[in-house]
Scaffold this motif. Structure first.
Motif, PDB file in Angstrom:
ATOM      1  N   ALA A 175      -4.472  -8.254  12.946  1.00  0.00           N
ATOM      2  CA  ALA A 175      -3.470  -7.883  11.884  1.00  0.00           C
ATOM      3  C   ALA A 175      -2.540  -8.750  12.183  1.00  0.00           C
ATOM      4  CB  ALA A 175      -3.037  -6.389  12.120  1.00  0.00           C
ATOM      5  N   LEU A 176      -1.100  -8.617  12.510  1.00  0.00           N
ATOM      6  CA  LEU A 176      -0.031  -9.233  12.820  1.00  0.00           C
ATOM      7  C   LEU A 176       0.273  -8.966  14.104  1.00  0.00           C
ATOM      8  CD1 LEU A 176       1.948  -8.659   9.414  1.00  0.00           C
ATOM      9  CD2 LEU A 176       0.897 -10.810  10.388  1.00  0.00           C
ATOM     10  N   GLU A 177      -0.349  -8.739  15.335  1.00  0.00           N
ATOM     11  CA  GLU A 177      -0.158  -8.381  16.707  1.00  0.00           C
ATOM     12  C   GLU A 177       0.506  -9.545  17.383  1.00  0.00           C
ATOM     13  OE1 GLU A 177      -3.139  -7.915  15.310  1.00  0.00           O
ATOM     14  OE2 GLU A 177      -3.845  -5.977  15.711  1.00  0.00           O
ATOM     15  N   ASP A 178       0.571 -10.710  17.071  1.00  0.00           N
ATOM     16  CA  ASP A 178       1.303 -11.693  17.327  1.00  0.00           C
ATOM     17  C   ASP A 178       2.781 -11.697  17.386  1.00  0.00           C
ATOM     18  OD1 ASP A 178       0.875 -12.380  14.852  1.00  0.00           O
ATOM     19  OD2 ASP A 178       1.133 -14.613  15.169  1.00  0.00           O
ATOM     20  N   LEU A 207      -7.120  -5.642   2.026  1.00  0.00           N
ATOM     21  CA  LEU A 207      -8.190  -4.863   1.542  1.00  0.00           C
ATOM     22  C   LEU A 207      -9.509  -5.482   1.785  1.00  0.00           C
ATOM     23  CD1 LEU A 207      -8.992  -2.071   0.186  1.00  0.00           C
ATOM     24  CD2 LEU A 207      -8.449  -3.013  -1.992  1.00  0.00           C
ATOM     25  N   GLY A 208     -10.168  -5.289   2.673  1.00  0.00           N
ATOM     26  CA  GLY A 208     -11.179  -6.280   3.099  1.00  0.00           C
ATOM     27  C   GLY A 208     -12.786  -5.552   2.624  1.00  0.00           C
ATOM     28  N   THR A 209     -13.762  -6.254   2.679  1.00  0.00           N
ATOM     29  CA  THR A 209     -14.901  -5.375   2.035  1.00  0.00           C
ATOM     30  C   THR A 209     -15.318  -4.580   3.293  1.00  0.00           C
ATOM     31  OG1 THR A 209     -15.553  -7.642   0.932  1.00  0.00           O
ATOM     32  CG2 THR A 209     -17.161  -5.957   1.378  1.00  0.00           C
ATOM     33  N   THR A 210     -15.311  -4.994   4.554  1.00  0.00           N
ATOM     34  CA  THR A 210     -15.524  -4.329   5.594  1.00  0.00           C
ATOM     35  C   THR A 210     -14.462  -3.520   6.277  1.00  0.00           C
ATOM     36  OG1 THR A 210     -17.444  -5.874   6.005  1.00  0.00           O
ATOM     37  CG2 THR A 210     -16.964  -4.403   7.679  1.00  0.00           C
ATOM     38  N   THR A 211     -13.563  -4.255   6.438  1.00  0.00           N
ATOM     39  CA  THR A 211     -12.387  -3.766   7.366  1.00  0.00           C
ATOM     40  C   THR A 211     -11.083  -3.929   6.522  1.00  0.00           C
ATOM     41  OG1 THR A 211     -13.532  -4.692   9.394  1.00  0.00           O
ATOM     42  CG2 THR A 211     -10.843  -4.123   9.625  1.00  0.00           C
ATOM     43  N   VAL A 212     -10.023  -2.858   6.718  1.00  0.00           N
ATOM     44  CA  VAL A 212      -8.799  -2.682   6.021  1.00  0.00           C
ATOM     45  C   VAL A 212      -7.846  -2.963   7.269  1.00  0.00           C
ATOM     46  CG1 VAL A 212      -7.440  -1.510   4.387  1.00  0.00           C
ATOM     47  CG2 VAL A 212      -9.919  -1.586   4.150  1.00  0.00           C
ATOM     48  N   ALA A 213      -6.695  -3.757   6.832  1.00  0.00           N
ATOM     49  CA  ALA A 213      -5.788  -3.750   7.861  1.00  0.00           C
ATOM     50  C   ALA A 213      -4.457  -3.669   7.150  1.00  0.00           C
ATOM     51  CB  ALA A 213      -5.784  -5.287   8.220  1.00  0.00           C
ATOM     52  N   LEU A 214      -3.501  -2.800   7.613  1.00  0.00           N
ATOM     53  CA  LEU A 214      -2.272  -2.429   7.296  1.00  0.00           C
ATOM     54  C   LEU A 214      -1.084  -2.933   8.162  1.00  0.00           C
ATOM     55  CD1 LEU A 214      -2.838   1.417   6.381  1.00  0.00           C
ATOM     56  CD2 LEU A 214      -3.397  -0.689   5.029  1.00  0.00           C
ATOM     57  N   ALA A 215      -0.033  -3.292   7.504  1.00  0.00           N
ATOM     58  CA  ALA A 215       1.116  -3.608   8.570  1.00  0.00           C
ATOM     59  C   ALA A 215       2.425  -3.047   7.564  1.00  0.00           C
ATOM     60  CB  ALA A 215       1.327  -5.079   8.657  1.00  0.00           C
ATOM     61  N   ALA A 273      11.106  -7.527  10.324  1.00  0.00           N
ATOM     62  CA  ALA A 273      10.567  -7.048  11.544  1.00  0.00           C
ATOM     63  C   ALA A 273       9.229  -6.358  11.386  1.00  0.00           C
ATOM     64  CB  ALA A 273      11.807  -6.180  12.032  1.00  0.00           C
ATOM     65  N   LEU A 274       8.217  -6.357  12.317  1.00  0.00           N
ATOM     66  CA  LEU A 274       6.998  -5.790  12.266  1.00  0.00           C
ATOM     67  C   LEU A 274       7.309  -4.361  12.735  1.00  0.00           C
ATOM     68  CD1 LEU A 274       4.030  -5.604  11.811  1.00  0.00           C
ATOM     69  CD2 LEU A 274       3.716  -6.662  13.822  1.00  0.00           C
ATOM     70  N   ARG A 275       6.917  -3.255  12.274  1.00  0.00           N
ATOM     71  CA  ARG A 275       7.120  -2.088  12.789  1.00  0.00           C
ATOM     72  C   ARG A 275       5.958  -1.433  13.474  1.00  0.00           C
ATOM     73  NH1 ARG A 275      12.158  -2.845  13.256  1.00  0.00           N
ATOM     74  NH2 ARG A 275      13.505  -2.734  11.542  1.00  0.00           N
ATOM     75  N   GLN A 276       4.649  -1.332  12.550  1.00  0.00           N
ATOM     76  CA  GLN A 276       3.318  -0.820  13.008  1.00  0.00           C
ATOM     77  C   GLN A 276       2.180  -1.623  12.501  1.00  0.00           C
ATOM     78  OE1 GLN A 276       2.587   1.341  15.397  1.00  0.00           O
ATOM     79  NE2 GLN A 276       5.032   1.968  15.762  1.00  0.00           N
ATOM     80  N   THR A 277       1.069  -1.581  13.023  1.00  0.00           N
ATOM     81  CA  THR A 277       0.072  -2.112  12.292  1.00  0.00           C
ATOM     82  C   THR A 277      -1.215  -1.205  12.452  1.00  0.00           C
ATOM     83  OG1 THR A 277      -0.882  -3.186  14.363  1.00  0.00           O
ATOM     84  CG2 THR A 277       0.390  -4.443  12.708  1.00  0.00           C
ATOM     85  N   LEU A 278      -2.179  -1.276  11.781  1.00  0.00           N
ATOM     86  CA  LEU A 278      -3.363  -0.351  11.845  1.00  0.00           C
ATOM     87  C   LEU A 278      -4.673  -0.792  11.172  1.00  0.00           C
ATOM     88  CD1 LEU A 278      -3.279   3.598  11.240  1.00  0.00           C
ATOM     89  CD2 LEU A 278      -5.068   2.408  10.090  1.00  0.00           C
ATOM     90  N   VAL A 279      -5.656  -0.894  11.773  1.00  0.00           N
ATOM     91  CA  VAL A 279      -7.024  -1.239  11.195  1.00  0.00           C
ATOM     92  C   VAL A 279      -8.072  -0.076  11.098  1.00  0.00           C
ATOM     93  CG1 VAL A 279      -8.756  -3.141  11.255  1.00  0.00           C
ATOM     94  CG2 VAL A 279      -6.469  -3.574  12.170  1.00  0.00           C
ATOM     95  N   ILE A 321     -12.833  -4.802  15.745  1.00  0.00           N
ATOM     96  CA  ILE A 321     -11.790  -3.826  15.998  1.00  0.00           C
ATOM     97  C   ILE A 321     -11.799  -3.678  17.661  1.00  0.00           C
ATOM     98  CG2 ILE A 321     -12.008  -2.523  13.960  1.00  0.00           C
ATOM     99  CD1 ILE A 321     -13.713  -0.723  15.210  1.00  0.00           C
ATOM    100  N   PRO A 322     -11.034  -3.117  18.102  1.00  0.00           N
ATOM    101  CA  PRO A 322     -10.711  -2.835  19.642  1.00  0.00           C
ATOM    102  C   PRO A 322     -11.922  -2.144  20.056  1.00  0.00           C
ATOM    103  CG  PRO A 322      -8.739  -2.214  18.767  1.00  0.00           C
ATOM    104  CD  PRO A 322      -9.563  -2.710  17.702  1.00  0.00           C
ATOM    105  N   GLY A 323     -12.628  -3.080  21.313  1.00  0.00           N
ATOM    106  CA  GLY A 323     -13.858  -2.478  21.729  1.00  0.00           C
ATOM    107  C   GLY A 323     -14.882  -3.339  21.317  1.00  0.00           C
ATOM    108  N   ALA A 324     -14.935  -4.088  20.122  1.00  0.00           N
ATOM    109  CA  ALA A 324     -15.948  -4.979  19.747  1.00  0.00           C
ATOM    110  C   ALA A 324     -16.253  -6.087  20.829  1.00  0.00           C
ATOM    111  CB  ALA A 324     -15.889  -5.534  18.644  1.00  0.00           C
TER     112      ALA A 324
END
Length: 470
Positions: free
Chosen positions: A68-71, A86-94, A102-108, A282-285
């Motif tokens: 996402a925008l974790e940097d 809006l990805g075919t396999t994964t969706v990422a939100l920020a 300013a970035l507040r939160q991200t989620l995948v 995603i985390p753990g992959a």
């Protein structure tokens, strides 16, 4: 690089977890279980500090990036602008503050539409067979629920969000908007719908202005438009290439003021689909593999316990199989490859994570499709791949790639490896830049869409790249 980790006598978290919460990811196969003897770094991986501790991290960029925008380090405060890849396999939100950036939160999260097919072709077929309303309902429900979760994480209400920017491939946007996908199903793939103009979305949570970035062709969507913004490609005076290494393998080549675009239909393997133990990035992959005598050495995204193998990990493993003689140049597995598959690791639940012969066969055409796509776009533009001065890799998969592995497999044809820049999620990055500068006009150069399915040159190059370099 010295980092101070805060802890007190009540702390119960391992040092690796505390570092992860600070935004640093250190590869450790056992994630604090002490199975690696705790000697990989200057501290014991199982250490649970009871007071502040300063440690020396390796001199590498260990910040979590790519998904996402974790940097960008999340900052406390309310967010009023939502970005959606809006990805075919994964969706990422920020979630960001539109005024300050300013970035507040991200989620995948995984796209729930995968239940109707892993790639855009199967989704289009499902829509044409009467499942369009169900596909739309599933993604709308998921976006609503995940946005609510994102806001809960940020201790705010969904009604605080006043602007939303969405980037996605053409099919995903058609399914989101409930458009007819029939024109996307057959040649000449003529798009009847016009990219949505900015509109307001009314809900029980309030009103939100939504902007969906325009698509370029039937199989090159607004996610690539966002990528062009993120990489500042329209400002480039030389030749530049953007490759989004996702399910569809979209490419955009800018040469002499003209844009050449194509989608390679690489398939879902790069996103972990069609792999026996595959998962999205995603985390753990498992994102990187090196074969050792006793057991593979693994790196996972976010330094989590392994949950499966994502695309970059599978590609890394394919290169290792070639180097260690498990497979020959023709792509034929040798007697060294285990009959039941190569055991990588047990999962957190104890189930074996395997890489099978079928997994390798699913990766092989995806790799060849990318190389052939690069060759075909370059041929159409009248240049050689090695003449392209800037190459940008988009997507979480592209960020975690080892370019030496790609070179071993010939995936990037004759591109200059030193010119390749992994950019992470170029869709979210482009949406971010567009959101914080809404008055900046979106100007796209003249575009030529190349239909690889009808290209004899592409088919010729595809067959050629099914054999690996010597």
């Amino acid at each position: 690089m010295f980092v101070t980790v805060k802890a007190d006598k009540h702390n119960s978290k391992p040092l690796l977890t505390l570092l992860e919460e600070m935004g640093y990811s250190l590869p450790c196969n056992c994630h604090g279980r002490h199975h690696c003897s705790g000697k990989r770094y200057s501290f014991d991986c199982a250490l649970i500090p009871k007071e502040p501790v300063t440690i020396d991290l390796p001199e590498t960029d260990t910040r979590l990036t790519g998904i996402a925008l974790e940097d960008r380090i999340p900052q406390p405060g309310s967010g009023d602008t939502l970005l959606i890849d809006l990805g075919t396999t994964t969706v990422a939100l920020a979630l960001i503050d539109g005024a300050s950036g300013a970035l507040r939160q991200t989620l995948v999260f995984a796209n729930p539409q995968t239940a109707s097919g892993a790639d855009v072709i199967s989704r289009i077929q499902a829509s044409c067979q009467g499942e369009g309303a169900a596909l739309r309902q599933s993604i709308v429900r998921a976006l609503t629920g995940q946005t609510e979760q994102l806001c809960r994480q940020n201790h705010q209400s969904v009604s605080d969000i006043h602007s939303c920017y969405i980037g996605g491939n053409t099919t995903m946007i058609h399914l989101l908007m409930g458009y007819d996908c029939t024109p996307l199903a057959t040649s000449p793939f003529t798009i009847q719908e016009v990219s949505p103009e900015p509109f307001s979305y009314e809900s029980s949570h309030g009103s939100c202005r939504v902007m969906i970035l325009p698509w370029l062709s039937a199989f090159v969507g607004g996610d690539i438009t966002a990528g062009l913004i993120a990489c500042h490609m329209t400002e480039n005076t030389s030749s530049a290439l953007l490759i989004d290494l996702g399910t569809n393998g979209e490419m955009a080549l800018l040469h002499q003021g003209f844009l050449y675009t194509a989608a390679t239909a690489a398939g879902p393997a790069f996103e972990g689909g069609c792999l026996s133990c595959g998962c999205p990035g995603i985390p753990g992959a498992i994102c990187h593999v090196r074969l050792k005598r006793i057991r593979p050495a693994l790196t996972t995204i976010g330094n989590k316990l392994p949950i499966g193998l994502c695309g970059s990990g599978a590609l890394s493993l394919c290169a290792e199989l070639l180097r260690h003689g498990y497979v020959d140049r023709e792509g034929i597995l040798t007697r060294h490859f285990p009959e039941k598959g190569l055991l990588l690791s047990p999962s957190a639940q104890g189930a074996p994570i395997l890489f099978t012969a079928e997994d390798f066969r699913n990766m092989q055409p995806a790799i060849a499709a990318i190389a052939a796509g690069i060759e075909t776009l370059s041929h159409t533009a009248g240049i050689q791949p090695e003449e392209i001065s800037d190459v940008f890799l988009g997507g979480g998969f592209g960020f975690y790639l080892d370019l030496a592995d790609c070179q071993t497999l010939g995936m990037f044809s004759s591109l200059d490896i030193s010119a390749i820049q992994p950019m992470g999620n170029t869709c979210l990055r482009g949406l971010y830049e567009y959101a914080v500068s809404p008055d900046k006009a979106l100007r796209l150069p003249p575009d030529t869409a190349v239909n690889l399915a009808d290209s004899a040159y592409f088919q010729e190059q595809f067959i050629h790249h099914m054999t690996y370099p010597a």
